[in-house]
Design a protein around this motif. Structure first.
Motif, PDB file in Angstrom:
ATOM      1  N   ALA A  65       0.826  -1.203   0.000  1.00 17.60           N
ATOM      2  CA  ALA A  65       0.000   0.000   0.000  1.00 17.60           C
ATOM      3  C   ALA A  65       0.864   1.258   0.000  1.00 17.60           C
ATOM      4  N   ALA A  66       1.955   1.235   0.753  1.00 10.53           N
ATOM      5  CA  ALA A  66       2.836   2.404   0.804  1.00 10.53           C
ATOM      6  C   ALA A  66       3.494   2.668  -0.551  1.00 10.53           C
ATOM      7  N   LEU A  67       3.953   1.607  -1.205  1.00  9.40           N
ATOM      8  CA  LEU A  67       4.570   1.763  -2.521  1.00  9.40           C
ATOM      9  C   LEU A  67       3.554   2.232  -3.552  1.00  9.40           C
ATOM     10  N   SER A  68       2.346   1.686  -3.496  1.00  3.67           N
ATOM     11  CA  SER A  68       1.291   2.131  -4.409  1.00  3.67           C
ATOM     12  C   SER A  68       0.977   3.606  -4.177  1.00  3.67           C
ATOM     13  N   GLY A  69       1.057   4.041  -2.916  1.00  5.26           N
ATOM     14  CA  GLY A  69       0.823   5.441  -2.602  1.00  5.26           C
ATOM     15  C   GLY A  69       1.863   6.355  -3.212  1.00  5.26           C
ATOM     16  N   LEU A  85       6.212  -2.018 -11.563  1.00  4.19           N
ATOM     17  CA  LEU A  85       7.238  -1.448 -10.694  1.00  4.19           C
ATOM     18  C   LEU A  85       6.939  -1.752  -9.232  1.00  4.19           C
ATOM     19  N   VAL A  86       5.700  -1.608  -8.820  1.00  2.00           N
ATOM     20  CA  VAL A  86       5.330  -1.916  -7.429  1.00  2.00           C
ATOM     21  C   VAL A  86       5.610  -3.376  -7.118  1.00  2.00           C
ATOM     22  N   GLU A  87       5.246  -4.273  -8.020  1.00  2.00           N
ATOM     23  CA  GLU A  87       5.475  -5.708  -7.796  1.00  2.00           C
ATOM     24  C   GLU A  87       6.955  -6.008  -7.637  1.00  2.00           C
TER      25      GLU A  87
END
Length: 214
Positions: A65-69, A85-87
């Motif tokens: 969630a933090a990375l998606s943010g 990129l998030v993955e």
């Protein structure tokens, strides 16, 4: 199979090589992986202003969630490229956390137009993971030339190795023990128009941001 080159550096094509950093005699492990070309090519083709950047101190269960943010603040947040990129970052965060024995990770995604850590140095950390998604990667100094590089700095003309595209490097720093860590620096890019995208993972420290909250 991992190959030892100029110990204390260990490298190999499999992610398992990163765990070799737990060997007391090893100061740097390099996973010479082949990340998705669509990810590297997608980031290489982005307008530099659209490259994501941000820093969070986060519990492992909240990392996705933090990375998606972080990415939500850019035009690629809801795209296939953004999800890829998030993955990739989340996979590296989990590997780093498992090896470091932590559930709390300091994640920093940088967009760099300057030389960043231009001096040859050893990190003032216990353990640090670096991977470059765009632009030239971290430069390391062969063990036999470390003192020369530390002494000469910008005047150093000895051998250097730039980490391969997309490679993942796990460094020990001086907090792991006296003279620990491989001497390295950020590649000089100031004034060239080059923009780098760099992921840096650390254990929590006094310089970490406040804990991220959902």
């Amino acid at each position: 199979m991992a190959v030892t080159v100029n110990n204390p550096l260990v490298r190999g094509p499999d992610a398992a090589v990163l765990s070799d950093i737990q060997d007391p005699d090893v100061s740097l492990t390099v996973w010479e992986r082949s990340p998705p070309r669509t990810l590297l090519e997608g980031l290489a083709g982005l307008c530099p202003a659209h490259l994501p950047q941000g820093r969070v101190l986060v519990w492992l269960p909240d990392a996705a969630a933090a990375l998606s943010g972080i990415l939500a603040e850019t035009p690629i947040g809801a795209t296939v490229l953004g999800r890829s990129l998030v993955e990739d970052m989340l996979m590296l965060v989990k590997r780093f956390a498992a090896i470091a024995g932590t559930d709390l990770v300091d994640i920093r995604l940088d967009r760099l137009r300057h030389d960043a850590c231009w001096k040859f140095h050893r990190d003032q950390v216990r353990l640090r993971l670096l991977t470059t998604y765009r632009g030239p990667a971290t430069q390391i100094v062969p063990q036999a030339h470390t003192e020369q590089a530390l002494r000469d700095q910008r005047a150093y003309r000895g051998p250097l190795e730039e980490l391969p595209d997309g490679a993942v490097a796990l460094f020990k720093g001086l907090q792991a023990g006296p003279d620990r860590g491989v001497v390295h620096r950020s590649p000089p890019i100031a004034g060239t128009g080059t923009v780098r995208s760099l992921l840096c993972l650390n254990l929590p420290s006094d310089t970490s941001p406040r804990l991220w909250e959902p």
